[in-house]
Design a protein around this motif. Structure first.
Motif, PDB file in Angstrom:
ATOM      1  N   UNK A  83       0.831  -1.217   0.000  1.00 36.65           N
ATOM      2  CA  UNK A  83       0.000   0.000   0.000  1.00 36.65           C
ATOM      3  C   UNK A  83       0.855   1.252   0.000  1.00 36.65           C
ATOM      4  N   UNK A  84       0.206   2.391   0.095  1.00 31.69           N
ATOM      5  CA  UNK A  84       0.919   3.671   0.192  1.00 31.69           C
ATOM      6  C   UNK A  84       0.202   4.529   1.236  1.00 31.69           C
ATOM      7  N   UNK A  85       0.902   5.560   1.661  1.00 30.52           N
ATOM      8  CA  UNK A  85       0.254   6.576   2.481  1.00 30.52           C
ATOM      9  C   UNK A  85       0.537   7.929   1.860  1.00 30.52           C
ATOM     10  N   UNK A  86      -0.466   8.768   1.794  1.00 30.85           N
ATOM     11  CA  UNK A  86      -0.274  10.129   1.293  1.00 30.85           C
ATOM     12  C   UNK A  86      -0.496  11.099   2.439  1.00 30.85           C
ATOM     13  N   UNK A  87       0.533  11.874   2.708  1.00 34.10           N
ATOM     14  CA  UNK A  87       0.483  12.877   3.779  1.00 34.10           C
ATOM     15  C   UNK A  87       0.479  14.235   3.107  1.00 34.10           C
ATOM     16  N   UNK A  88      -0.530  15.050   3.402  1.00 38.70           N
ATOM     17  CA  UNK A  88      -0.637  16.324   2.685  1.00 38.70           C
ATOM     18  C   UNK A  88      -0.994  17.457   3.633  1.00 38.70           C
ATOM     19  N   UNK A  89      -0.731  18.667   3.148  1.00 39.31           N
ATOM     20  CA  UNK A  89      -1.038  19.847   3.958  1.00 39.31           C
ATOM     21  C   UNK A  89      -1.181  21.052   3.048  1.00 39.31           C
ATOM     22  N   UNK A  90      -1.898  22.051   3.553  1.00 37.91           N
ATOM     23  CA  UNK A  90      -2.036  23.318   2.836  1.00 37.91           C
ATOM     24  C   UNK A  90      -0.932  24.261   3.283  1.00 37.91           C
ATOM     25  N   UNK A  91      -0.320  24.913   2.327  1.00 39.96           N
ATOM     26  CA  UNK A  91       0.713  25.902   2.615  1.00 39.96           C
ATOM     27  C   UNK A  91       0.232  27.230   2.031  1.00 39.96           C
ATOM     28  N   UNK A  92       0.037  28.204   2.912  1.00 39.78           N
ATOM     29  CA  UNK A  92      -0.495  29.494   2.475  1.00 39.78           C
ATOM     30  C   UNK A  92       0.555  30.581   2.591  1.00 39.78           C
ATOM     31  N   UNK A  93       0.733  31.310   1.502  1.00 36.66           N
ATOM     32  CA  UNK A  93       1.638  32.461   1.512  1.00 36.66           C
ATOM     33  C   UNK A  93       0.853  33.636   2.104  1.00 36.66           C
ATOM     34  N   UNK A  94       1.168  33.951   3.333  1.00 37.00           N
ATOM     35  CA  UNK A  94       0.381  34.985   4.039  1.00 37.00           C
ATOM     36  C   UNK A  94       0.977  36.380   3.837  1.00 37.00           C
ATOM     37  N   UNK A  95       1.950  36.471   2.899  1.00 35.40           N
ATOM     38  CA  UNK A  95       2.603  37.777   2.712  1.00 35.40           C
ATOM     39  C   UNK A  95       2.067  38.437   1.442  1.00 35.40           C
ATOM     40  N   UNK A  96       2.634  39.568   1.133  1.00 32.12           N
ATOM     41  CA  UNK A  96       2.214  40.294  -0.055  1.00 32.12           C
ATOM     42  C   UNK A  96       3.132  40.095  -1.249  1.00 32.12           C
ATOM     43  N   UNK A  97       4.051  39.133  -1.123  1.00 35.92           N
ATOM     44  CA  UNK A  97       4.966  38.920  -2.259  1.00 35.92           C
ATOM     45  C   UNK A  97       4.950  37.464  -2.677  1.00 35.92           C
ATOM     46  N   UNK A  98       5.139  37.239  -3.964  1.00 31.05           N
ATOM     47  CA  UNK A  98       5.267  35.859  -4.469  1.00 31.05           C
ATOM     48  C   UNK A  98       6.590  35.298  -3.958  1.00 31.05           C
ATOM     49  N   UNK A  99       6.601  34.058  -3.576  1.00 33.95           N
ATOM     50  CA  UNK A  99       7.847  33.473  -3.056  1.00 33.95           C
ATOM     51  C   UNK A  99       7.762  31.956  -3.073  1.00 33.95           C
ATOM     52  N   UNK A 100       8.926  31.338  -2.867  1.00 37.78           N
ATOM     53  CA  UNK A 100       9.011  29.879  -2.781  1.00 37.78           C
ATOM     54  C   UNK A 100       9.069  29.463  -1.329  1.00 37.78           C
ATOM     55  N   UNK A 101       8.453  28.349  -1.031  1.00 33.54           N
ATOM     56  CA  UNK A 101       8.587  27.704   0.280  1.00 33.54           C
ATOM     57  C   UNK A 101       9.086  26.286   0.035  1.00 33.54           C
ATOM     58  N   UNK A 102       9.966  25.804   0.891  1.00 33.53           N
ATOM     59  CA  UNK A 102      10.431  24.415   0.786  1.00 33.53           C
ATOM     60  C   UNK A 102       9.757  23.625   1.895  1.00 33.53           C
ATOM     61  N   UNK A 103       8.801  22.833   1.489  1.00 31.41           N
ATOM     62  CA  UNK A 103       8.027  22.037   2.443  1.00 31.41           C
ATOM     63  C   UNK A 103       8.773  20.730   2.677  1.00 31.41           C
ATOM     64  N   UNK A 104       9.000  20.409   3.946  1.00 31.60           N
ATOM     65  CA  UNK A 104       9.867  19.272   4.253  1.00 31.60           C
ATOM     66  C   UNK A 104       9.120  18.251   5.099  1.00 31.60           C
ATOM     67  N   UNK A 105       9.327  16.978   4.775  1.00 33.23           N
ATOM     68  CA  UNK A 105       8.689  15.882   5.516  1.00 33.23           C
ATOM     69  C   UNK A 105       9.767  15.060   6.213  1.00 33.23           C
ATOM     70  N   UNK A 106       9.633  14.930   7.517  1.00 31.78           N
ATOM     71  CA  UNK A 106      10.585  14.154   8.312  1.00 31.78           C
ATOM     72  C   UNK A 106       9.849  13.019   9.023  1.00 31.78           C
ATOM     73  N   UNK A 107      10.592  11.971   9.334  1.00 28.63           N
ATOM     74  CA  UNK A 107       9.976  10.832  10.027  1.00 28.63           C
ATOM     75  C   UNK A 107      10.876  10.388  11.176  1.00 28.63           C
ATOM     76  N   UNK A 108      10.265   9.637  12.070  1.00 28.53           N
ATOM     77  CA  UNK A 108      10.992   9.039  13.192  1.00 28.53           C
ATOM     78  C   UNK A 108      10.383   7.690  13.493  1.00 28.53           C
ATOM     79  N   UNK A 109      11.209   6.675  13.607  1.00 32.12           N
ATOM     80  CA  UNK A 109      10.752   5.345  13.988  1.00 32.12           C
ATOM     81  C   UNK A 109      11.087   5.182  15.473  1.00 32.12           C
ATOM     82  N   UNK A 110      10.115   5.336  16.350  1.00 24.69           N
ATOM     83  CA  UNK A 110      10.429   5.473  17.780  1.00 24.69           C
ATOM     84  C   UNK A 110      10.886   4.187  18.450  1.00 24.69           C
TER      85      UNK A 110
END
Ligand code: GLC
Length: 724
Positions: free
Chosen positions: A604-631
């Motif tokens: 199977x697969x898992x899809x993890x998603x989120x909304x990223x909103x640019x709350x500023x007044x300028x166009x820009x790039x964001x680097x969205x990063x996904x990290x994991x931990x196997x406890x």
């Protein structure tokens, strides 16, 4: 083929030196080619020059086997891109692929078939000079950058004359050298080898990299050039790698220095039996091995297998059908430094820059920032801007930051070099720089290392700013003027005294041919910085090696000094700047976390998603990063590992949904069984703007254990962006 002809195919000679290409191609070399005594040359170039050498090989030797021409085209050929650590800082595989593609187009137009790139050694120790050549510390991240560069260099069909054979280097664990010293022993556990250093190589092989280069150093006393377990059993066996393996420069001969053989012939035998196909520059295969080959069926078999792999590489490149396809002088003239290539280099340079600090919002600068003092010799050091391994990059092609600001600010700019990076600072020069700063409304301080303080054989015992640069920085900061620091470097540095309160620091690495426009476009806000750190910045040398993916230990580092924990007592437990760190001129909100399932089942697969909103007044790039931990696992697992990243352009006020889709196999680790396994149990995940700026968290279960045939970090996470 005679034995001599076979051994000739395995012989790579230096056709010149990096700074004197073709200089060793004399009449004796043409005779060597005619006799079939050489299969490849490195440090050669030129469509027309190499056409003649190739013609002699094809028309005047008995078998007419074409030659392979190679060079270290590592971050550009003539149009220079940022140094590789800077390309990695774009956190966008598309940038890495673009840089490799442009480099391939230029290098192949100059008659080259083979580049010794990408360098994909994991680098966790900032003292190591070659950290500049790779993509940093994180196995999943470096694996993704490895794949992108292989695609860029090799394209979709290696027989096209604008594609070049890539080299995954330096296979094994070159970056694990003791003390961060180049060439030094890597005394690491099997688990660290398999989980940290090998995943990028697995990824490169999976992406179809046509060749591998072995590392100089030994792993636990076994020199990689003779490491049959690593090369025959793992690479050729388990991984079933069919590509060409080349030694490093004289690394076959250096087996004598390692103390594992006494003679050249013994060195050659070890390397051949370890399936090192082509020998770079020590000439042992061609000169010393004929008798051993005749006497040993085992070595004979090894030689035949190596010759086949060399011939197959030439076949993949289409050289048997069209040996002169790479030798079109008109194409060479047309593509070098083309406007499109310069534009690509500028784009990647802009995107490579990392805004470490902007405490007082000094950046972006206004179009008319008043009188500006540009301070620092690096602002006018064209040679440093094209970094180490500059191939055919020329300082005179570089637009320096000084040149760009002179054009942009005219009489409102005053420049003082102040100090260089070597020797003693000149008090009078510093005094002139201070006066210039005092006369200005704003100071742009360009500081850091020069290009030759990192790279091969350039490990430093102290990662502080060079002394004259520290002296200059202190004097300039003491003026109390607003200071924007532009940091040129090939490695993470101890930023004392730059990272004081109210600091403004932009890491520019060594940005390449388009240095000036790229830095100015970021400083003045034409482009919002979006780069991230591919390697942690330690607070000081003593904290090295510092990396995100460390084990928790039985007493995890605790900021509370009253508790005994895995930390130094004299500095905080965190790095100065974390893996994945980088600021923007915009601001972003993370919301709407969703996961497609609570259980990730086999198949199977898992899809993890989120909304990223640019709350500023300028166009820009964001680097969205996904990290994991196997406890909880059969062995300790890193406190945090990357399993996804995406650089997303988000217009002002808009939202993008970023979705990461993963497989169970991506959580497999090198288990005590010697296999890659993931245990049944919980996996925690985190989404953020940096490894130390986590915005959303969650978890899911692996209901059953998973057996995989690859390192989890080497596998690809699918990324989808909604709302574009
Ligand atoms: C060097 C480097 C290697 C390079 C080779 C050829 O010593 O270790 O990365 O490809 O020689 O220049």
């Amino acid at each position: 083929m005679t034995t001599a002809e076979k051994l000739g195919q395995l012989n790579q000679m230096a056709g010149g030196r990096q700074i004197a290409l073709n200089s060793r191609i004399n009449e004796a070399e043409y005779d060597r080619v005619r006799a079939g005594g050489v299969g490849s040359y490195l440090h050669v170039a030129g469509a027309e020059f190499l056409a003649e050498l190739q013609r002699v090989a094809v028309e005047e030797s008995r078998l007419g086997i074409p030659l392979l021409f190679a060079m270290d085209v590592v971050h550009g050929y003539r149009t220079m891109f940022p140094v590789p650590l800077g390309i990695a800082a774009t956190f966008d595989p598309a940038d890495a692929e673009l840089a490799a593609r442009v480099a391939a187009v230029e290098a192949t137009s100059a008659g080259l078939h083979w580049t010794f790139a990408p360098m994909i050694d994991i680098a966790r120790d900032a003292r190591w000079g070659r950290i500049v050549e790779g993509a940093g510390e994180e196995p999943f991240f470096v694996s993704a950058m490895a794949r992108a560069q292989v695609r860029g260099y090799q394209g979709t069909d290696l027989s096209h004359s604008d594609t070049i054979l890539a080299t995954a280097k330096h296979f094994g664990a070159y970056g694990a050298g003791a003390g961060g010293r180049d060439y030094d022993s890597a005394d690491i556990s099997e688990r660290t080898l398999y989980e940290v250093y090998l995943p990028p190589f697995w990824a490169a092989a999976d992406e179809g990299a046509g060749s591998f280069m072995v590392a100089f150093n030994d792993i636990g006393g076994v020199p990689t050039t003779a490491n049959r377990a690593l090369l025959n059993d793992l690479l050729r066996g388990s991984w079933d790698y069919q590509g060409l393996v080349v030694s490093d420069w004289n690394s076959v001969l250096e087996l004598i220095n390692h103390g594992v053989v006494e003679t050249r012939a013994e060195a050659g035998a070890l390397a051949l039996l370890a399936s090192v196909d082509m020998e770079m520059t020590s000439g042992i295969y061609a000169a010393d091995m004929a008798e051993a080959v005749e006497a040993s069926p085992e070595i004979q078999v090894a030689v035949d297998a190596s010759v086949l792999r060399v011939l197959m590489a030439k076949e993949r490149l289409g050289l048997f059908d069209a040996p002169l396809a790479y030798n079109d002088p008109a194409r060479e003239a047309a593509v070098m430094l083309s406007p499109e290539h310069r534009a690509a280099a500028r784009q990647v340079a802009e995107r490579s820059m990392v805004l470490l600090r902007n405490d007082t919002g000094l950046l972006p600068l206004a179009d008319a920032p008043g009188r500006v003092a540009l301070i620092g010799a690096l602002a006018d050091d064209a040679r440093s801007m094209i970094g180490s391994w500059k191939a055919q990059g020329q300082p005179e092609d570089v637009t320096t930051l000084l040149a760009t600001l002179q054009e942009r600010l005219g009489d409102n700019l005053v420049y003082e070099p102040g100090a260089g990076t070597r020797g003693e600072a000149d008090p009078e020069a510093i005094a002139r720089a201070v006066r210039a700063a005092e006369s200005a409304d704003l100071v742009i301080l360009v500081t850091g290392e020069d290009y030759n303080l990192s790279g091969e054989a350039r490990s430093r015992s102290d990662i502080a700013l060079p002394a004259p640069q520290q002296e200059l920085a202190r004097a300039i900061l003491a003026t109390g003027k607003p200071v924007v620091t532009v940091l040129m470097t090939g490695r993470p540095l101890d930023l004392e005294p730059l990272d004081a309160d109210d600091a403004t620091i932009l890491v520019a690495w060594f940005p390449g041919t388009e240095t000036g426009p790229a830095i100015a476009n970021v400083l003045f806000g034409d482009v919002s910085p979006g780069g991230r750190l591919p390697a942690s910045f330690p607070r000081r040398t003593g904290q090295a090696p510092y990396f995100m993916g460390h084990y928790p230990t039985g007493r995890p580092a605790d900021p509370d000094l009253s508790k005994d924990s895995a930390r130094y007592m004299d500095i905080p437990i965190t790095p100065a700047y974390a893996f994945g760190h980088g600021l923007s001129y915009a601001s972003f909100e993370y919301s709407g976390l969703n996961q497609s399932t609570d259980e990730l089942v086999q198949g199977g697969t898992i899809t993890i998603s989120a909304d990223i909103t640019n709350t500023s007044g300028i166009d820009a790039d964001e680097v969205v990063q996904l990290y994991v931990r196997d406890p909880v696992a059969q062995v300790a697992r890193p406190v945090q590992e990357m399993r996804g990243f995406s650089r997303v352009t988000i217009p002002a006020g808009e939202t993008r949904r970023v979705a990461f889709t993963l497989l169970p196999e991506q959580f497999a680790y090198f288990a005590p069984s010697g296999r890659f396994e993931a245990d049944a149990g919980r996996i925690d995940f985190r989404i953020g703007s940096s490894s130390d700026d986590i915005r959303l968290t969650g978890s899911f279960d692996l209901p059953a254990s998973v057996i995989a045939d690859a390192p989890g970090a080497a596998l690809v996470t699918r990324v989808e962006i909604e709302g574009e």
